[in-house]
Design an enzyme around this catalytic site. Sequence first.
Site, PDB file in Angstrom:
ATOM      1  N   GLY A 104       0.776  -1.127  -0.025  1.00 17.76           N
ATOM      2  CA  GLY A 104      -0.182  -0.071   0.073  1.00 17.76           C
ATOM      3  C   GLY A 104       1.187   1.355  -0.043  1.00 17.76           C
ATOM      4  O   GLY A 104       1.915   1.236   0.640  1.00 17.76           O
ATOM      5  N   ARG A 168       0.790  -5.432  -5.092  1.00 15.39           N
ATOM      6  CA  ARG A 168       1.141  -6.390  -3.858  1.00 15.39           C
ATOM      7  C   ARG A 168       1.622  -7.595  -4.277  1.00 15.39           C
ATOM      8  O   ARG A 168       1.806  -8.724  -3.383  1.00 15.39           O
ATOM      9  CB  ARG A 168      -0.185  -6.604  -3.065  1.00 15.39           C
ATOM     10  CG  ARG A 168      -0.639  -5.246  -2.216  1.00 15.39           C
ATOM     11  CD  ARG A 168      -1.667  -5.626  -1.271  1.00 15.39           C
ATOM     12  NE  ARG A 168      -1.950  -4.445  -0.616  1.00 15.39           N
ATOM     13  CZ  ARG A 168      -1.421  -4.017   0.414  1.00 15.39           C
ATOM     14  NH1 ARG A 168      -0.491  -4.645   0.803  1.00 15.39           N
ATOM     15  NH2 ARG A 168      -1.834  -2.807   1.076  1.00 15.39           N
ATOM     16  N   ASP A 199       6.289  -7.554   4.926  1.00 11.81           N
ATOM     17  CA  ASP A 199       6.337  -8.697   3.822  1.00 11.81           C
ATOM     18  C   ASP A 199       7.228  -8.493   2.441  1.00 11.81           C
ATOM     19  O   ASP A 199       7.874  -9.337   2.011  1.00 11.81           O
ATOM     20  CB  ASP A 199       4.599  -9.010   3.126  1.00 11.81           C
ATOM     21  CG  ASP A 199       3.855  -9.603   4.050  1.00 11.81           C
ATOM     22  OD1 ASP A 199       4.359 -10.450   5.113  1.00 11.81           O
ATOM     23  OD2 ASP A 199       2.611  -9.503   4.135  1.00 11.81           O
ATOM     24  N   LYS A 223       8.462   0.699   5.171  1.00  7.04           N
ATOM     25  CA  LYS A 223       7.453   1.647   4.739  1.00  7.04           C
ATOM     26  C   LYS A 223       5.975   1.022   5.341  1.00  7.04           C
ATOM     27  O   LYS A 223       5.938  -0.215   5.394  1.00  7.04           O
ATOM     28  CB  LYS A 223       7.258   1.684   3.097  1.00  7.04           C
ATOM     29  CG  LYS A 223       6.113   2.178   2.551  1.00  7.04           C
ATOM     30  CD  LYS A 223       5.199   1.250   1.531  1.00  7.04           C
ATOM     31  CE  LYS A 223       4.775   0.152   2.337  1.00  7.04           C
ATOM     32  NZ  LYS A 223       3.662  -0.498   1.486  1.00  7.04           N
ATOM     33  N   THR A 224       5.242   1.795   5.808  1.00  7.13           N
ATOM     34  CA  THR A 224       3.830   1.281   5.921  1.00  7.13           C
ATOM     35  C   THR A 224       3.009   2.350   6.989  1.00  7.13           C
ATOM     36  O   THR A 224       3.719   2.405   7.817  1.00  7.13           O
ATOM     37  CB  THR A 224       3.657  -0.336   6.406  1.00  7.13           C
ATOM     38  OG1 THR A 224       2.218  -0.355   6.751  1.00  7.13           O
ATOM     39  CG2 THR A 224       4.335  -0.580   7.750  1.00  7.13           C
ATOM     40  N   ASP A 226       0.707   1.625   8.586  1.00 10.61           N
ATOM     41  CA  ASP A 226       0.388   0.621   9.825  1.00 10.61           C
ATOM     42  C   ASP A 226       1.303   0.965  11.025  1.00 10.61           C
ATOM     43  O   ASP A 226       0.989   0.488  12.245  1.00 10.61           O
ATOM     44  CB  ASP A 226       0.306  -0.782   9.240  1.00 10.61           C
ATOM     45  CG  ASP A 226      -0.977  -1.107   8.718  1.00 10.61           C
ATOM     46  OD1 ASP A 226      -1.473   0.158   8.149  1.00 10.61           O
ATOM     47  OD2 ASP A 226      -1.130  -2.231   8.332  1.00 10.61           O
TER      48      ASP A 226
END
Length: 692
Positions: A104, A168, A199, A223-224, A226
Amino acid sequence: MGSHTEMESQALLKAACHAMSDDSMETLARRSFSPKKIEIYNDRYSSLESRDQYHFIKDTEAERMLPGIINNPVQQIVAASGLSDDEKAEFSKKRNVGVVFSGGPAPGGHNVIAGLFDEIKKYNPESRIFGFLQGPDGLLEARYIEITLELVDRYRNMGGFTMIKTGRTKIDSGEKMEKALTTCKGLDLDALVIIGGDDSNTNAAFLAQHFKSSGIKVIGIPKTIDGDIQVKTDDGQTLCAISFGFHSAARSFARNISNLSNDGSSDIKYWHVCKVMGRVASHLTLESALQTHVNLSLIGEELADYIDKERLEKAKGEGGTDYNAYGITLRHLSRVICDIIVRRASFGKNYGVMIIPEGILEFINEIQVFIIKLNKIIADYNNIHDLDFHRAFPGLNEKLDYLRRISQGMIDKGEFPIWNMRDDELFTQLPAFFKEGLLVERDFHGNFQFSQVKTEKIVMDMVKEYLDVLKEQGVYKVGINREDYATFMEAARMDPELYAPALFKNPHDKYVLVKPEIISLKTLKQALVNDGMLDAEDELPEALVGIFKKSEPDFKTQTHFYGYDGRGSDPTNFDCNYTYNLGLTAFHLIAGNATGQMAAILNVEKDFDQWEPIGIPIAKLMHLEERKGRLELVIEKSIVDLQSNAFKVFKALRENWVAAGPGPDRFRNPGPVTFDGCTEEDRPLMLKLNSL
Ligand code: FBP
């Protein structure tokens, strides 16, 4: 009306074009903003120094599968002086580097590319950067563009991964790795930089291993939005406090949620229910809560830790253990939410704002069991058959039929069925949309797609149901300000003091609550008759009907999902600086011949002048985890630490933010996301608190 001269018309046209330009003033200002550089990057040359004081427990499977990178140390980028001419030439040699976004989007991704681009060109203008298009697919299919200065300048400090897009796809087989290698060799790459989440960094490690003999280096970037890539050593030293994009997304959510608080506390008729992204961990919810002080924020990790002591004691008294007492159930969760709604209402606040983390179901035992079992069943089906489970059984009923058939098949063979009668019974009781949600297709990495499930609907439906019960019991009522009550009664020429004891259970408090037994006009009349305030044949006075109506709660909600909007937000000043320096760091790791390392900034939780660029060995962060029904080697996700300062502060203050009292609400307005850092805190509040 006089007509315009030619010159006036030209000027008007110019002004209209200017106002309608695709590039707003904000965009222009962002593009020309220069992020800060860590001091060492002002030096000419760098080298990598091993930092042996940082220890990790190596996973034996990681040792077996990643022998070429498992012994990498933590490396620190330091200024290099006294290099020979050959060494300088080697450092500045022409390089080709590939870069790919994976997973994402997260605010700041373009700045990683900008940092990498600026640095590689600084040392050798002939060096080239290629961007693979649409994520790992571009790498597998050799679809790429050369990244030019013009392109970089267009995206500096801008949100999204628009420049080269993302995807993805997982590079999870020998065949795919070979394809990736062929692409990289075809471009004569020296290195590949993978900008991705847990991941994708796992992927980076496997590619680093696979590419090792070719000499092509692979560097990961954390990166994320979340915020679940946080790296600590075995003895708890923080090496990477947060992934990039987290701050911007959280600030963007917080800004929107704070706007809702303004609206909600103005027309005081809705509870705003905000689902906030974060596939598993509740970091984004915690940061949004710290930023906005909304009335209720649920932290999934805390719910998982929940123990129903009453239930446990009861079972103990009966000489047993009730294992269902561990972990919260959906039913109990709805009770916790109702308690807050009811308490606020009793002070006249039948409105509010709550945050529910997207991944909350992951922490609710009964649901987690379904998710794990279904993951396994779907994965087994896909491994055995040619056709994918979701194509073979498109409808809910077909899927359920299959679940029953395989369980019967297992019973017939004398095996313990993975999907048993009890599961079937509980599952059948769930609302259809939730059943469908639990059976949605898993993503490429085998993850359950929480963003596709209306989590907030499941929870709020149960809340509404229980509030109705509490209303019937006379527990859920809207408290009335004592002074307003008096004014209202006096306007109707009735004595407020005379009626108060008959109407209210707390007639002398600042907020008065209609007695629990008064739940209808009929019971109101009954209470007044019993107290001798009214004769049985008298009509109820209008004023008292009015008071009763004011006390009757109408529970209305508005639901909101904050996810993709914040993920596409422009980066905050923190993320602009952080990501630009990650890009610079990626270059210096490559120049130092590192591979299988994740670029990171030590002390990102502290003041900028303490930031130090490092490389973290990805292989050492891996462990075995259930994915697609089998154990796979992946980077462990960081979830909210209930012992962290940030959580403890939240826990200590949250009752104030419920504001279930006569005082005002405590909402905080964090303001808009800014790139210049003038009106915004300089790092996530969570990090600020954790570093205290
Ligand atoms: P990454 O881990 O790839 O950064 O993505 C995180 C996330 O934004 C989650 O918060 C969310 O659950 C998920 O992606 C949504 O995925 P999709 O973009 O496939 O709908």
